[in-house]
Design an enzyme around this catalytic site. Structure first.
Site, PDB file in Angstrom:
ATOM      1  N   HIS A 198       0.787  -1.200   0.010  1.00 40.33           N
ATOM      2  CA  HIS A 198       0.027  -0.061   0.286  1.00 40.33           C
ATOM      3  C   HIS A 198       0.727   1.371   0.058  1.00 40.33           C
ATOM      4  O   HIS A 198       0.580   2.044  -0.705  1.00 40.33           O
ATOM      5  CB  HIS A 198      -0.893  -0.045   1.392  1.00 40.33           C
ATOM      6  CG  HIS A 198      -1.584   1.336   1.636  1.00 40.33           C
ATOM      7  ND1 HIS A 198      -2.852   1.683   0.998  1.00 40.33           N
ATOM      8  CD2 HIS A 198      -1.407   2.396   2.272  1.00 40.33           C
ATOM      9  CE1 HIS A 198      -3.232   2.815   1.533  1.00 40.33           C
ATOM     10  NE2 HIS A 198      -2.332   3.404   2.132  1.00 40.33           N
ATOM     11  N   GLU A 199       1.882   1.243   0.803  1.00 39.75           N
ATOM     12  CA  GLU A 199       2.769   2.410   0.951  1.00 39.75           C
ATOM     13  C   GLU A 199       3.602   2.532  -0.235  1.00 39.75           C
ATOM     14  O   GLU A 199       3.783   3.867  -0.652  1.00 39.75           O
ATOM     15  CB  GLU A 199       3.662   2.199   2.256  1.00 39.75           C
ATOM     16  CG  GLU A 199       3.151   2.248   3.495  1.00 39.75           C
ATOM     17  CD  GLU A 199       2.275   3.621   3.683  1.00 39.75           C
ATOM     18  OE1 GLU A 199       2.436   4.718   3.352  1.00 39.75           O
ATOM     19  OE2 GLU A 199       1.073   3.555   4.399  1.00 39.75           O
ATOM     20  N   HIS A 203       1.701   4.370  -3.162  1.00 40.48           N
ATOM     21  CA  HIS A 203       1.729   5.880  -2.955  1.00 40.48           C
ATOM     22  C   HIS A 203       2.810   6.421  -4.061  1.00 40.48           C
ATOM     23  O   HIS A 203       2.469   7.442  -4.650  1.00 40.48           O
ATOM     24  CB  HIS A 203       1.750   6.475  -1.507  1.00 40.48           C
ATOM     25  CG  HIS A 203       0.460   5.963  -0.935  1.00 40.48           C
ATOM     26  ND1 HIS A 203      -0.780   6.712  -1.283  1.00 40.48           N
ATOM     27  CD2 HIS A 203       0.439   5.748   0.336  1.00 40.48           C
ATOM     28  CE1 HIS A 203      -1.694   6.511  -0.114  1.00 40.48           C
ATOM     29  NE2 HIS A 203      -0.982   5.908   0.740  1.00 40.48           N
ATOM     30  N   GLU A 245      -5.800   7.071  -0.858  1.00 38.98           N
ATOM     31  CA  GLU A 245      -5.641   5.837   0.090  1.00 38.98           C
ATOM     32  C   GLU A 245      -6.546   4.811  -0.725  1.00 38.98           C
ATOM     33  O   GLU A 245      -6.213   3.605  -0.780  1.00 38.98           O
ATOM     34  CB  GLU A 245      -6.323   6.092   1.267  1.00 38.98           C
ATOM     35  CG  GLU A 245      -5.605   7.064   1.950  1.00 38.98           C
ATOM     36  CD  GLU A 245      -4.063   6.509   2.393  1.00 38.98           C
ATOM     37  OE1 GLU A 245      -4.213   5.539   2.772  1.00 38.98           O
ATOM     38  OE2 GLU A 245      -3.306   7.540   2.409  1.00 38.98           O
TER      39      GLU A 245
END
Length: 467
Positions: free
Chosen positions: A327-328, A331, A407
Site C-alpha cells: 500500500h505504501e 503511493h 488511499e
C-alpha cells in the site's frame, strides 16, 4: 448590528472578521464532533456487518477510547479558541513584541535590529505555546492514553522528551526564520519568488535529513535484521523498481503502542521505516513476560519506558506487513508523493505572491495593535495565519478529499500485487491494535478523515474470505 460593523474603520472590520471567522470554524468543528460523539454513545453493540471482523470486547474498548478522546478534544479546543481570542482582544501579540524589544534593547540592540527582535519574539511565543499546551499534553498522555493501554512513557521520559523537542525546534526554526526575513528584506520587488525558493529548499532538506539526523534524537532506529521479512521486502521493492537502500525498525514501543510505517528519501535513496509495534515478531509488547535484550541506551529506554503486559498479540505477521508496504509503495508508484509536493509548493508560491501584495497594507498591522511599526514577522503571522484562514480551511478540506482518493488507489495497487487478502486482515488488525472505531458520522468523516473508514476500505478490497 451588521450595519454598525460596516461603519467601523477598516482595521476594526478586519479584526472582527478574523475573530468571527475563527469562532465560526470552531463552532462548525464542535458541531461535527458532537455528531460523532452521538455515534460513540448510541452505537453500543457491534453492527451486523461488522460481526465477522470485530469482537464485542474490542468494539467496546474502541468506543470508550474514542469517546474519551472526543471529550478531551472538545475541552482542549474550547480552551485553545478562548486563549486565542483573549490574546487578540487584550493585545497579546503587540505586548509580546514589545517584551522582545525590551530584551534586545537590554543587550544593546536597537529597533533597527528587527530580525533579532523577531527571533526573541518567536522564542517567547513558542515557549508560551509549549507551556500552556503542556497540561493538556500531560492529561492526554497520562490519563487518556494510559487509561486505554497505549502510553509507554514515564513522567521523566515525557518531560525530557518535551524539552528536547523544544530545543531541536528552536535550533531549526530560528536560523530558518532569520534567513527568510533577511531574504524578504533584501529581495526587492521579486522577494516573494526568492522566499518561496528558500522555503522549498528548506523543506526538501528537512525531508531528506529528518529520519537520518533528527528522528534518531528521539527514537532508536536499527536496521531490520537479515531474514525472510527483509528479503521479501527487498524483492517486492525490486519488482516495482522502488530504489530501496535500507529498511529500519524504529523503537516506537518505548513511547506508545500505536503503530505505523513510512518511507522517505529522494531519487535513488529510498528507505523504509517500520515501527516495532507493527511487527508481530519484533514488538516488545508481545514479549513482556520474556527477558529483554540488553540495550546500549539503558538510561533512555529500560528505565524510562514501561513494559506493560498485553492480553492479545499485537502487530502483523510477515505477509500482512508486506501488504501494508505494498500500500505504501503504491503511493510512490502512483506518484502521490510527488503530487502532494507539487500541490504544497503551488500553494506556497500563491501564498507568498499574495503576501507580497498585502504586506504594504498598514491597516492590517493597525488591526492587530501595530500602529507605529510593520514588522515583517508580524506581517507573515497576520497574513498567513489570520487573513488566509478561510482559504486555508477550504484547502484543508480539498486535501482531505484528495487524500482519501489516494488511499483507495494505494489499496487497489496492493490488491493488484496479489495482496488483497493480507491487506484486508492487516487493516482489521491495525484497527484493533489502535482501537479505531469503525462507525462514523458521514459529515464528520467527510470533513476530517484523511483515510477512508475501515468498512469502506474493506468493501473496496472485495469479498476476501478471512480465517
Amino acid at each position: 448590528m451588521v450595519e454598525s460593523i460596516f461603519d467601523l474603520p477598516v482595521e476594526k472590520q478586519i479584526f472582527y472578521a478574523v475573530l468571527g471567522f475563527s469562532w465560526t470554524v470552531y463552532l462548525w468543528e464542535a458541531y461535527l464532533s458532537s455528531r460523532q460523539r452521538r455515534i460513540y454513545r448510541s452505537t453500543t453493540h457491534v453492527p451486523q456487518e461488522l460481526g465477522k471482523i470485530m469482537d464485542s470486547e474490542t468494539f467496546e474498548k474502541s468506543r470508550l477510547y474514542q469517546l474519551d478522546k472526543s471529550n478531551f478534544s472538545f475541552w482542549s479546543g474550547l480552551y485553545s479558541e478562548t486563549e486565542g481570542t483573549l490574546i487578540l482582544l487584550l493585545g497579546g501579540i503587540p505586548f509580546l513584541w514589545g517584551v522582545a524589544g525590551s530584551v534586545t534593547t537590554r543587550f544593546g540592540f536597537g529597533s533597527e535590529y528587527e530580525i533579532t527582535q523577531s527571533l526573541v519574539f518567536l522564542t517567547l511565543a513558542t515557549l508560551f505555546s509549549a507551556l500552556t499546551g503542556l497540561p493538556w499534553s500531560l492529561y492526554n498522555t497520562f490519563v487518556i492514553e494510559e487509561k486505554h493501554g497505549f502510553n509507554q512513557q514515564t513522567l521523566g521520559f515525557f518531560l525530557k522528551d518535551a524539552v528536547k523537542k523544544f530545543v531541536v525546534t528552536q535550533c531549526i526554526l530560528l536560523p530558518v526564520t532569520s534567513l527568510l526575513l533577511y531574504i524578504i528584506k533584501i529581495g526587492g520587488d521579486y522577494f516573494f519568488i526568492y522566499a518561496w525558493l528558500f522555503t522549498l529548499a528548506v523543506s526538501l532538506v528537512l525531508v531528506t535529513i529528518y529520519a537520518d539526523y533528527i528522528a534518531p534524537l528521539f527514537d532508536k532506529f536499527t536496521p531490520l535484521p537479515e531474514g525472510e521479512l527483509k528479503t521479501d521486502i527487498e524483492t517486492m521493492a525490486k519488482s516495482i523498481s522502488f530504489p530501496l537502500t535500507k529498511v529500519y525498525v524504529v523503537e516506537g514501543s518505548k513511547r506508545s503502542s500505536h503503530s505505523n510505517a513510512y518511507f522517505y528519501g529522494f531519487f535513488k535513496n529510498k528507505r523504509i521505516v517500520l515501527f516495532d509495534t507493527l511487527l508481530e515478531d519484533y514488538s516488545p509488547l508481545n514479549k513482556s513476560g520474556e527477558p529483554q535484550p540488553e540495550q546500549p541506551e539503558s538510561d533512555d529506554t529500560s528505565s524510562e519506558a514501561k513494559a506493560k503486559p498485553k492480553n492479545k498479540k499485537q502487530g502483523c505477521n510477515n505477509p500482512e506487513i508486506l501488504a501494508v508496504l505494498g500500500h505504501e509503495l503504491g503511493h510512490w508508484k502512483l506518484g502521490h508523493t510527488v503530487k502532494n509536493i507539487v500541490i504544497s509548493q503551488m500553494n506556497s508560491f500563491l501564498c507568498f505572491s499574495l503576501f507580497a501584495v498585502l504586506i504594504g497594507r498598514k491597516e492590517l498591522f493597525v488591526a492587530f495593535g501595530f500602529d507605529d511599526s510593520q514588522p515583517t514577522l508580524i506581517g507573515l503571522m497576520i497574513i498567513f495565519q489570520f487573513i488566509f484562514s478561510p482559504y486555508n480551511e477550504l484547502l484543508s478540506f480539498c486535501l482531505t478529499v484528495l487524500s482519501r482518493r489516494f488511499e483507495f488507489q494505494a489499496d487497489a495497487f496492493a490488491r493488484g500485487m496479489g495482496k488483497a487478502s493480507e491487506l484486508y486482515s492487516a487493516l482489521i488488525k491495525l484497527n484493533k491494535d489502535n482501537l479505531g472505531f469503525p462507525v462514523a458520522d458521514w459529515l464528520f468523516s467527510m470533513w476530517h478523515y484523511s483515510h477512508p473508514p475501515l468498512l469502506e476500505r474493506l468493501r473496496a478490497l472485495g469479498n476476501v474470505k478471512q480465517d
